[in-house]
Design a protein around this motif. Sequence first.
Motif, PDB file in Angstrom:
ATOM      1  N   MET A   9       0.839  -1.198   0.000  1.00 51.74           N
ATOM      2  CA  MET A   9       0.000   0.000   0.000  1.00 51.74           C
ATOM      3  C   MET A   9       0.875   1.250   0.000  1.00 51.74           C
ATOM      4  N   GLY A  10       0.590   2.150  -0.903  1.00 55.78           N
ATOM      5  CA  GLY A  10       1.311   3.417  -0.919  1.00 55.78           C
ATOM      6  C   GLY A  10       2.704   3.325  -1.506  1.00 55.78           C
ATOM      7  N   ASN A  11       3.098   2.122  -1.909  1.00 56.36           N
ATOM      8  CA  ASN A  11       4.445   1.927  -2.442  1.00 56.36           C
ATOM      9  C   ASN A  11       4.397   1.947  -3.963  1.00 56.36           C
ATOM     10  N   ILE A  12       4.915   3.014  -4.573  1.00 58.53           N
ATOM     11  CA  ILE A  12       4.803   3.171  -6.025  1.00 58.53           C
ATOM     12  C   ILE A  12       5.652   2.128  -6.746  1.00 58.53           C
ATOM     13  N   PHE A  13       6.884   1.950  -6.267  1.00 54.29           N
ATOM     14  CA  PHE A  13       7.753   0.978  -6.913  1.00 54.29           C
ATOM     15  C   PHE A  13       7.146  -0.417  -6.821  1.00 54.29           C
ATOM     16  N   GLY A  14       6.573  -0.730  -5.660  1.00 55.89           N
ATOM     17  CA  GLY A  14       5.941  -2.036  -5.464  1.00 55.89           C
ATOM     18  C   GLY A  14       4.835  -2.272  -6.477  1.00 55.89           C
ATOM     19  N   SER A  15       4.028  -1.231  -6.716  1.00 59.72           N
ATOM     20  CA  SER A  15       2.936  -1.375  -7.678  1.00 59.72           C
ATOM     21  C   SER A  15       3.474  -1.675  -9.067  1.00 59.72           C
ATOM     22  N   ILE A  16       4.552  -0.977  -9.451  1.00 61.77           N
ATOM     23  CA  ILE A  16       5.122  -1.190 -10.786  1.00 61.77           C
ATOM     24  C   ILE A  16       5.650  -2.622 -10.904  1.00 61.77           C
ATOM     25  N   ALA A  17       6.441  -3.034  -9.919  1.00 66.47           N
ATOM     26  CA  ALA A  17       7.041  -4.367  -9.955  1.00 66.47           C
ATOM     27  C   ALA A  17       5.961  -5.437  -9.957  1.00 66.47           C
ATOM     28  N   ALA A  18       4.954  -5.266  -9.076  1.00 69.94           N
ATOM     29  CA  ALA A  18       3.902  -6.274  -8.982  1.00 69.94           C
ATOM     30  C   ALA A  18       3.110  -6.355 -10.280  1.00 69.94           C
ATOM     31  N   ALA A  19       2.876  -5.201 -10.933  1.00 65.04           N
ATOM     32  CA  ALA A  19       2.136  -5.210 -12.195  1.00 65.04           C
ATOM     33  C   ALA A  19       2.893  -6.007 -13.241  1.00 65.04           C
ATOM     34  N   VAL A  20       4.199  -5.767 -13.330  1.00 67.74           N
ATOM     35  CA  VAL A  20       5.006  -6.482 -14.316  1.00 67.74           C
ATOM     36  C   VAL A  20       4.994  -7.979 -14.026  1.00 67.74           C
ATOM     37  N   ILE A  21       5.238  -8.311 -12.761  1.00 67.25           N
ATOM     38  CA  ILE A  21       5.348  -9.733 -12.412  1.00 67.25           C
ATOM     39  C   ILE A  21       4.009 -10.446 -12.594  1.00 67.25           C
TER      40      ILE A  21
END
Lengths: 337, 279
Positions: A258-270
């Motif tokens: 939550m609130g982690n922009i990099f996490g969202s990008i990485a998770a979307a790719v994966i």
Amino acid sequence: MKKKNYGNLFILFALTVFFAILGGMLYTGNIGRQFTNMLIPIFMYIVLAVSLNLVVGLLGELSLGHAGFMSAGLFTGCLVSIRLYGLVSDPLRFVISMLVGGLVAAVFGLIVGLPTLRLRGDYLAITTLACGEIIKTIITNLKITGGARGLDTGHVYSGAKTLFPYAVVLVYLTVIVMMHIKNSAQGRAIMAIRDNRIAAESIGINVTHYKLAVFVIAAFFAGAAGVLYGHCFANVKAASFDYNVSIEILVIVVLGGMGNIFGSIAAAVILRALPEMLRGFENYRMLIYAIVLIMVMVLSNNKKVQSFRYMVTGKLKKKLRERKAAKQAKKGGEMNG
Amino acid sequence: MANKVKLVPGKSPNLFTERDAGKMPVLECIHLGIDFGGLHAVQDFDVAIGPTEITGLIGPNGAGKTTIFNLLTKVYEATSGTVLLNGIDLKGMTTPQVCKMGIGRTFQNIRLFNNMSVLDNVKAAMNHTIDYGFATGILRLPKYAREEKLGTEKAMELLSIFDMQDEAGDRAGSLPYGEQRRLEIVRALATEPKLLLLDEPAAGMNPAETTELMENIRKIRDRFEIAIFLIEHDMNLVMNVCEGICVLNFGQIIAKGTPEQIQNNPEVIEAYLGKKKEN
């Protein structure tokens, strides 16, 4: 404060590397057809996840209507694109249609937001879910959007090579806007509402105003991403953007943190690439996908794993601090000497 | 009810201190009341607070003290009566509007923005001074940097008054209890209130922390020249710090006066300790 900015620079740097590698592979033809087709949807999911993160991560409200805003933008944007085809140059056409798609989605965000944002928590989640479904049903039943057969976007169809630059710009824009909001007075107000609504009101923050603004901004980017997505298919059906898509976006946000922009990008790719990579397992594909998802969720919420992670990062930080202190001491010593 | 004095807006007779005599009270409640269904939670609450007075609100549990704070900050809308802040009627205003009018508050159970830094907690309360819109923030116009810098300076200054400048980067939720309470006061002060409401500021504090709090309360009054209205159960604090005291029982004022007057008031002693057995 300074550390945060380094974090933002890191995200932008990682994104640039990621884009450079993908772009290089795409334009030199070193990428399989299957992955080429996946590129734009992955970018779309990055934009969707990062924008939904503004609602879920920063504002702390569950919204399950993101796919609805996306398809509202997608269809209007594609309709504009079809009308403008041949009238204006292609880049201008893409930009205009993405803008129009985004704005229409933002208007939908406003229309849905005004009555629903007085609700909180589960109630808001269910209402936004319903609103997403309503948007889907309306589009399915409109003649102009092709009804149940879907909108024929055949002659504005563009390959990944054409759309790649626009997708890159859109992702950058979304990420930068989210970062800037996070580190602004408005971002603080939004996070204050998330952490404690009553206290936020008591220090003069107008909750409804900020909630609405967040909804509108998130919907704008979802709509723009939808337009991009519409252009990489020859036919788009509203029925394919139901609540499953909304939930998939939510899964990406939660998985990335939550609130982690990099996490969202990485998770979307994966999460987008994973099902494709698992094609070799054929029927067991979704089973493995589910298991991986559950494992990640359980592990990232496990107290022991968390404390291990804190231990590692804590040690690293300590080392950095010691090194800095040593350096400063040395400097001070030199000055004194 | 000897205390039922009819108040005339802007001309209240019962200010507690000499210092503020003749000045216009910052807060006036006139026959303020609220009913929850059939329950009269607060009835006929009349009080006037001078612009630099420290006033205490005491009373047994369930007397309606926090309800009064919630009425003043518009968490509840009063069913009867008037609240005047510097002579302006607060009727129909929302909580954020009342804050902008000049009422800051803390809460009985600490309500900080736990996942934000200490500095951001204070800066969040300064959105009326940090003056730029969404677009400026997103586009990072020069105004953004200027306002942010100014905001950070002001917030740090405020934190350093309460000796919290070293914790500015810490997560608010990770602070020790006493400092969380102090941060809540700093955050309320960051809204530049004319009246500060403190809801049980000493709850859960040890004697040393309470002494420090007492000093801080006086410091706030002297430095910021604002009125303070506080609810507290710690009689040591109330009797030492407050210049005027209201005693509430079952939603009604049973006594009003200086600490000495309150200490010797038979009705107050009865409310706290019970009636003497008559034989």
